[in-house]
Design a protein around this motif. Structure first.
Motif, short mmCIF file in Angstrom:
data_model
loop_
_atom_site.label_atom_id
_atom_site.label_comp_id
_atom_site.label_asym_id
_atom_site.label_seq_id
_atom_site.Cartn_x
_atom_site.Cartn_y
_atom_site.Cartn_z
N THR A 150 0.86 -1.19 0.00
CA THR A 150 0.00 0.00 0.00
C THR A 150 0.89 1.24 0.00
N VAL A 151 0.66 2.13 -0.94
CA VAL A 151 1.36 3.42 -0.96
C VAL A 151 0.43 4.39 -0.26
N THR A 152 0.78 4.77 0.97
CA THR A 152 -0.13 5.59 1.78
C THR A 152 0.00 7.08 1.49
N GLU A 153 1.22 7.52 1.16
CA GLU A 153 1.43 8.95 0.92
C GLU A 153 2.71 9.14 0.13
N VAL A 154 2.72 10.19 -0.68
CA VAL A 154 3.94 10.60 -1.38
C VAL A 154 4.13 12.07 -1.08
N ARG A 155 5.26 12.40 -0.47
CA ARG A 155 5.58 13.80 -0.14
C ARG A 155 6.62 14.30 -1.13
#
Length: 145
Positions: free
Chosen positions: A50-55
């Protein structure tokens, strides 16, 4: 102490709308790549990530991708494997996203699931639960006639 931009205005506290939009674009594209791609790596074979966030960095040239393997098992191994394949993933991203530059990728384990479980365990503690249950109102504050 407040940071100032070169023109004397206060620097924004959080990411800009541009960074947030680019991060979501990257997240959706990474999810597609990870879902469709078969990696020749034992650490990633049969693993759902799961990719939860990309900053995104302010110049949009660097992306920190927070990931969580399904079930949270072998997270360190999976993150290391993703970082080994970061250049390959960057190449695939370049074909999917419409950005001037395809950012460099760095993968980190998302600790928010562990933190949520820790907080949930705190709420389940009987000592904390007694503070959360409503107490009947006390009559000691009433004036006696």
């Amino acid at each position: 102490m407040k940071r100032s931009s070169p023109k004397g205005r206060a620097a924004p506290a959080g990411p800009s709308q541009r960074q947030l939009r680019a991060g979501e674009l990257m997240r959706h594209a990474l999810v597609e790549i990870l879902r469709e791609e078969d990696f020749n790596d034992e650490a990633l074979t049969g693993v759902s990530v799961t990719v939860t966030e990309v900053r995104m960095s302010p110049d949009l040239r660097h992306a920190v991708c927070f990931v969580e393997p399904l079930g949270g098992e072998n997270a360190d191994v999976v993150v290391k494997a993703l970082n080994r394949h970061a250049k390959f993933l960057r190449g695939r991203l370049g074909r999917l996203i419409d950005m001037k530059f395809t950012p460099d990728l760095k993968f980190l384990h998302d600790q928010s699931f562990d933190e949520a479980a820790r907080i949930g365990a705190l709420f389940d503690d009987p000592r904390v639960a007694q503070d959360l249950t409503p107490q009947p109102p006390s009559d000691s504050w009433k004036d006696e006639d």
